[in-house]
Design an enzyme around this catalytic site. Structure first.
Site, PDB file in Angstrom:
ATOM      1  N   ARG A 177      -8.260  16.623   8.133  1.00  0.00           N
ATOM      2  CA  ARG A 177      -6.841  17.008   8.144  1.00  0.00           C
ATOM      3  C   ARG A 177      -6.508  18.014   7.052  1.00  0.00           C
ATOM      4  NH1 ARG A 177      -4.199  10.942   8.781  1.00  0.00           N
ATOM      5  NH2 ARG A 177      -5.243  10.394  10.750  1.00  0.00           N
ATOM      6  N   CYS A 281      -2.473   4.683  -1.306  1.00  0.00           N
ATOM      7  CA  CYS A 281      -2.955   3.298  -1.209  1.00  0.00           C
ATOM      8  C   CYS A 281      -2.418   2.453  -2.353  1.00  0.00           C
ATOM      9  CB  CYS A 281      -4.483   3.264  -1.185  1.00  0.00           C
ATOM     10  SG  CYS A 281      -5.260   3.773  -2.721  1.00  0.00           S
ATOM     11  N   GLU A 384       0.151  -2.287   6.700  1.00  0.00           N
ATOM     12  CA  GLU A 384       0.277  -1.157   5.785  1.00  0.00           C
ATOM     13  C   GLU A 384       0.965  -0.020   6.539  1.00  0.00           C
ATOM     14  OE1 GLU A 384      -2.388   1.380   2.622  1.00  0.00           O
ATOM     15  OE2 GLU A 384      -3.284   0.917   4.561  1.00  0.00           O
TER      16      GLU A 384
END
Length: 499
Positions: A177, A281, A384
């Site tokens: 990406r 994260c 998440e």
């Protein structure tokens, strides 16, 4: 259309597989480049190049390897603005946040300048009659890293800097990406004096990942990404006899005690929850105020702050709080989870789903969302989200609050805000989470400590960077020796120097 290939044996290599992935500008929604997806032959070429270059590099003394890291740090500082701009253009981060991404990787490179000290072994004189024993830390050989889109500078450097400093060669498979910055880092390593072949960047998809996991030459694999993929990489790598350190998802709780400074806590939550559009994260995604009065006051402080967040492209200036999500699919996923939270009965205090920016209507933007009265059984609590969404889960007392992170399947990071030292000490001691903050919302350790989560946030015995990084990328050899006594003839009159 720009084509991005690979970086193998010290030079750019065009992709030959005929397969490409689109690289977007997240702010405009436009495809700005295409990145080649490697074939098996291209991966084989990178591994062969690494295997050929590694023995001479391992034989290079640690101080000279450290000097390459020293020069690399200088070059990172020189090209900081260039790296940050390239990172922001493909990821969508603000420029200050992109520079932070580079700097947190640079700090690991700085730590690796201490390689000569970090690789020192142990020595016992006279372990037996005329017998000495000593241990050596030696490189594994060729190792690899599979890194995510959300930190395209930091996490690759967390992997390849200690690996190279230990004398290994490294194969990097970054996210397709945002592939430009990893190749730029490899170019800088060559400029810093790293011999060709020791750091190869191979872009690709699952086929490239599987090629790494199955190749017999590669001795270790480091991974950061989602938990299902972390489990997959860990199980397949270890089944192939490799070392593996694999880090997955997170659901980071921040507990706010009644004695906490609520202004400080609210500011911490907004920064940690919405920075980088929540694509971290270590983002705080769950706030746990203790007691009704604490919760009511916290919501009252949070709501206007979330509503006032400045959202825009990285080109809009350094006062932008966060930019777009990385892809259209990521945006749709996050909005879908917010929809689900509303259906499940959570109170959506601030709704950012319909945010649109004039001139950037096709960008992957979303406003901040704030939920109140979230419960443990809701999908938005269990999953998440990886977006600009903060959930408030109310707790009646400390024990109920602590049970939330204790019982959650993820164990990456957590924090507590309190003025009471006994409470903070008890929390830090008993929580089953890898990284803990006390009045610190994002407790990412500095480079000379180690980073790693527990439970389903981490798989493997050793953490990233710090002393664990050097342990992971080396193996110990212990030597037992006995020599007849005697002195060599001859003298040398020049002061001893490194040779």
């Amino acid at each position: 259309m720009q084509k991005i290939g690979h970086f193998i044996d010290g030079k750019h290599v065009e992709g030959t597989s005929g397969r490409f992935a689109d690289v977007y500008n997240p702010a405009t929604g436009e495809v700005q480049a295409q990145v080649a997806l490697a074939s098996q032959a291209e991966m084989d070429a990178a591994i062969a190049s690494a295997a050929a270059a590694q023995p001479a590099w391992a034989a290079t003394n640690p101080q000279r390897r450290a000097r390459v890291m020293m020069k690399f740090v200088d070059l990172l500082n020189r090209d900081m603005d260039k790296l940050a701009e390239a990172l922001s253009r493909e990821h969508g981060k603000t420029l200050p946040d992109a520079k932070g991404d580079v700097i947190r990787g640079l700090e690991v490179a700085e730590f690796c300048i201490g390689t000569p000290h970090l690789l020192k072994g142990e020595f016992t004189e006279g372990a037996g009659p005329g017998i000495d024993m000593y241990s050596m830390r030696q490189p594994l050989g060729v190792v690899a890293g599979i890194t995510p889109f959300n930190f395209p500078a930091m996490i690759p450097m967390w992997k390849f800097c200690p690996a190279l400093a230990c004398g290994n060669a490294f194969i990097l498979k970054p996210s397709e990406r945002d592939p430009s910055v990893p190749i730029m880092l490899a170019e800088l390593m060559i400029e810093a004096g790293l011999p060709a072949g020791l750091l190869n960047v191979v872009n690709g998809d699952k086929a490239a990942v599987d090629a790494i996991l199955d190749d017999e030459t590669i001795q270790a694999v480091g991974f950061v990404g989602s938990t299902p993929i972390a489990q997959y990489v860990y199980s397949r790598a270890t089944a192939s006899g490799k070392r593996a350190q694999c880090f997955g998802g997170a659901k980071n709780h921040m507990i706010i005690m009644p004695d906490a400074d609520l202004d400080q806590a609210a500011d911490a939550l907004v920064g940690a929850g919405y920075g980088a559009a929540g694509e971290r994260c270590m983002a705080v995604s769950v706030a746990v105020p203790v007691g009704k009065s604490t919760a009511d006051a916290l919501i009252e402080k949070l709501a206007p702050k979330v509503e006032a967040l400045k959202i825009g492209p990285y080109t809009a200036g350094n006062d932008v709080d966060f930019g777009p999500l990385v892809t259209k699919e990521a945006l749709a996923r996050v909005k879908g989870l917010v929809d689900q939270g509303v259906k499940e009965g959570a109170n959506l205090v601030v709704d950012g789903r319909n945010f649109s920016m004039q001139g950037y209507e096709d960008g992957f933007f979303m406003g901040g969302c704030l939920f109140d009265n979230v419960t443990k059984d809701m999908d938005i609590y269990k999953t998440e989200i990886f977006g600009p969404v903060l959930s408030v889960v109310r707790a009646e007392n400390y024990e109920e609050a602590v049970d939330l992170p204790l019982s959650h399947e993820y164990g990456n990071g957590t924090a507590i805000f309190t003025r009471d030292g006994d409470t903070a000490r008890d929390f830090a001691s008993h929580i089953n989470i890898g990284m803990v903050g006390i009045n610190v919302p994002i407790p990412v350790p500095l480079a000379y400590h180690t980073f790693g989560g527990w439970k389903k946030s981490g798989f493997g015995d050793l953490n990233q960077h710090g002393p664990d990084g050097f342990k992971f990328y080396t193996r110990t050899k212990t030597v037992t020796s006995r020599w007849p006594s005697g002195l060599k003839d001859g003298a040398e009159f020049v002061i001893p120097t490194m040779k």
